[in-house]
Write a protein that holds these residues in place. Structure first.
Motif, PDB file in Angstrom:
ATOM      1  N   ASN A  40      28.618   7.683 -27.460  1.00 13.35           N
ATOM      2  CA  ASN A  40      27.756   6.962 -28.388  1.00 13.35           C
ATOM      3  C   ASN A  40      27.798   5.466 -28.107  1.00 13.35           C
ATOM      4  O   ASN A  40      26.764   4.798 -28.146  1.00 13.35           O
ATOM      5  CB  ASN A  40      28.170   7.222 -29.836  1.00 13.35           C
ATOM      6  CG  ASN A  40      27.739   8.579 -30.325  1.00 13.35           C
ATOM      7  OD1 ASN A  40      26.915   9.239 -29.711  1.00 13.35           O
ATOM      8  ND2 ASN A  40      28.309   9.009 -31.427  1.00 13.35           N
ATOM      9  N   GLN A  41      28.981   4.915 -27.820  1.00 12.02           N
ATOM     10  CA  GLN A  41      29.099   3.483 -27.563  1.00 12.02           C
ATOM     11  C   GLN A  41      28.296   3.090 -26.327  1.00 12.02           C
ATOM     12  O   GLN A  41      27.661   2.040 -26.306  1.00 12.02           O
ATOM     13  CB  GLN A  41      30.567   3.075 -27.412  1.00 12.02           C
ATOM     14  CG  GLN A  41      30.742   1.569 -27.302  1.00 12.02           C
ATOM     15  CD  GLN A  41      30.203   0.822 -28.513  1.00 12.02           C
ATOM     16  OE1 GLN A  41      30.515   1.174 -29.635  1.00 12.02           O
ATOM     17  NE2 GLN A  41      29.404  -0.195 -28.285  1.00 12.02           N
ATOM     18  N   TYR A  68      24.750   2.901 -27.422  1.00 11.11           N
ATOM     19  CA  TYR A  68      24.528   1.672 -28.200  1.00 11.11           C
ATOM     20  C   TYR A  68      24.421   0.468 -27.265  1.00 11.11           C
ATOM     21  O   TYR A  68      23.562  -0.397 -27.437  1.00 11.11           O
ATOM     22  CB  TYR A  68      25.661   1.424 -29.198  1.00 11.11           C
ATOM     23  CG  TYR A  68      25.877   2.510 -30.213  1.00 11.11           C
ATOM     24  CD1 TYR A  68      24.835   3.290 -30.694  1.00 11.11           C
ATOM     25  CD2 TYR A  68      27.150   2.768 -30.695  1.00 11.11           C
ATOM     26  CE1 TYR A  68      25.061   4.288 -31.634  1.00 11.11           C
ATOM     27  CE2 TYR A  68      27.382   3.759 -31.645  1.00 11.11           C
ATOM     28  CZ  TYR A  68      26.320   4.520 -32.105  1.00 11.11           C
ATOM     29  OH  TYR A  68      26.539   5.493 -33.027  1.00 11.11           O
ATOM     30  N   ASP A  69      25.302   0.396 -26.256  1.00 11.28           N
ATOM     31  CA  ASP A  69      25.275  -0.710 -25.307  1.00 11.28           C
ATOM     32  C   ASP A  69      23.981  -0.706 -24.500  1.00 11.28           C
ATOM     33  O   ASP A  69      23.399  -1.764 -24.236  1.00 11.28           O
ATOM     34  CB  ASP A  69      26.475  -0.643 -24.363  1.00 11.28           C
ATOM     35  CG  ASP A  69      27.805  -0.923 -25.059  1.00 11.28           C
ATOM     36  OD1 ASP A  69      27.790  -1.489 -26.181  1.00 11.28           O
ATOM     37  OD2 ASP A  69      28.855  -0.567 -24.496  1.00 11.28           O
ATOM     38  N   ALA A  80      21.277  -2.057 -26.709  1.00 14.46           N
ATOM     39  CA  ALA A  80      21.440  -3.507 -26.863  1.00 14.46           C
ATOM     40  C   ALA A  80      20.953  -4.244 -25.617  1.00 14.46           C
ATOM     41  O   ALA A  80      20.279  -5.276 -25.730  1.00 14.46           O
ATOM     42  CB  ALA A  80      22.903  -3.844 -27.151  1.00 14.46           C
ATOM     43  N   ILE A 127      21.023  -5.762 -34.624  1.00 14.43           N
ATOM     44  CA  ILE A 127      21.795  -4.531 -34.464  1.00 14.43           C
ATOM     45  C   ILE A 127      20.932  -3.463 -35.108  1.00 14.43           C
ATOM     46  O   ILE A 127      20.601  -3.552 -36.293  1.00 14.43           O
ATOM     47  CB  ILE A 127      23.169  -4.635 -35.153  1.00 14.43           C
ATOM     48  CG1 ILE A 127      23.993  -5.766 -34.540  1.00 14.43           C
ATOM     49  CG2 ILE A 127      23.905  -3.297 -35.061  1.00 14.43           C
ATOM     50  CD1 ILE A 127      25.297  -6.056 -35.248  1.00 14.43           C
ATOM     51  N   PRO A 153      21.282   3.462 -34.684  1.00 14.34           N
ATOM     52  CA  PRO A 153      21.319   4.357 -33.533  1.00 14.34           C
ATOM     53  C   PRO A 153      20.807   5.770 -33.845  1.00 14.34           C
ATOM     54  O   PRO A 153      20.605   6.567 -32.934  1.00 14.34           O
ATOM     55  CB  PRO A 153      22.800   4.387 -33.160  1.00 14.34           C
ATOM     56  CG  PRO A 153      23.508   4.134 -34.450  1.00 14.34           C
ATOM     57  CD  PRO A 153      22.607   3.207 -35.232  1.00 14.34           C
ATOM     58  N   VAL A 200      28.731   2.000 -36.711  1.00 18.38           N
ATOM     59  CA  VAL A 200      27.860   1.158 -35.895  1.00 18.38           C
ATOM     60  C   VAL A 200      28.665  -0.099 -35.578  1.00 18.38           C
ATOM     61  O   VAL A 200      29.205  -0.736 -36.475  1.00 18.38           O
ATOM     62  CB  VAL A 200      26.550   0.810 -36.634  1.00 18.38           C
ATOM     63  CG1 VAL A 200      25.678  -0.103 -35.795  1.00 18.38           C
ATOM     64  CG2 VAL A 200      25.796   2.085 -37.002  1.00 18.38           C
ATOM     65  N   SER A 201      28.745  -0.432 -34.291  1.00 19.83           N
ATOM     66  CA  SER A 201      29.577  -1.542 -33.842  1.00 19.83           C
ATOM     67  C   SER A 201      28.738  -2.737 -33.414  1.00 19.83           C
ATOM     68  O   SER A 201      27.581  -2.588 -33.020  1.00 19.83           O
ATOM     69  CB  SER A 201      30.418  -1.135 -32.637  1.00 19.83           C
ATOM     70  OG  SER A 201      30.963   0.125 -32.793  1.00 19.83           O
ATOM     71  N   PRO A 205      27.460  -5.382 -30.846  1.00 20.73           N
ATOM     72  CA  PRO A 205      27.290  -5.286 -29.395  1.00 20.73           C
ATOM     73  C   PRO A 205      27.969  -6.415 -28.618  1.00 20.73           C
ATOM     74  O   PRO A 205      28.148  -6.328 -27.419  1.00 20.73           O
ATOM     75  CB  PRO A 205      25.771  -5.347 -29.215  1.00 20.73           C
ATOM     76  CG  PRO A 205      25.293  -6.120 -30.401  1.00 20.73           C
ATOM     77  CD  PRO A 205      26.226  -5.761 -31.524  1.00 20.73           C
TER      78      PRO A 205
END
Length: 139
Positions: free
Chosen positions: A3-4, A7-8, A11, A64, A67, A108-109, A111
């Motif tokens: 998932n990360q 997300y990256d 971004a 942000i 996702p 959710v982190s 970026p």
């Protein structure tokens, strides 16, 4: 792909000037398309022979985005303080909110290292895929 990593990837696409992107792997495909008007055609050379160089387009505010589709939560419980509030400085990978989908909580982190400038969604609101949740300024 984690998932990360997805997300990256999103971004990076948001920061780029690309209009579409498609990534196919063994068991899935990710396709990102930017909405809005098409990029203008290249300008014609001026009559005097000098080339006209367009001014760079203003950069859109960094966001942000959600996702996945789900309910947006600013904290892990109603009694807990929010993960990130306006003016907070957050580190890359730090959790800024939760999205609940099908009784599963997804973090959710951030970026990148950044300062939160605006919380776009209200706590408990439904978020659509790709919809902005926060506006931030990289630092």
């Amino acid at each position: 792909m984690t998932n990360q990593e997805i997300y990256d990837l999103i971004a990076c696409f948001d920061r780029s000037t690309a209009q579409t992107m498609r990534l196919s792997m063994q068991d899935f495909t990710v396709e990102l398309t930017r909405g809005g008007a098409q990029a203008p055609a290249a300008p014609a050379a001026a009559a005097g022979g000098a080339e006209v160089v367009p001014a760079p387009a203003p950069r859109a505010k960094e966001t942000i985005n959600a996702p996945l589709v789900g309910t947006f939560y600013t904290a892990s419980s109603p009694e807990s303080p929010p993960f990130a509030a306006v003016g907070d400085r957050v580190k890359k990978g730090q959790t800024v909110c939760l999205i609940e989908a099908m009784k599963m909580m997804s973090e959710v982190s951030a970026p990148c290292d950044c300062v939160i400038e605006e919380v776009v969604k209200a706590n408990g609101e439904l978020a659509s895929f790709g919809e902005p949740l926060f506006r931030y300024r990289p630092c």
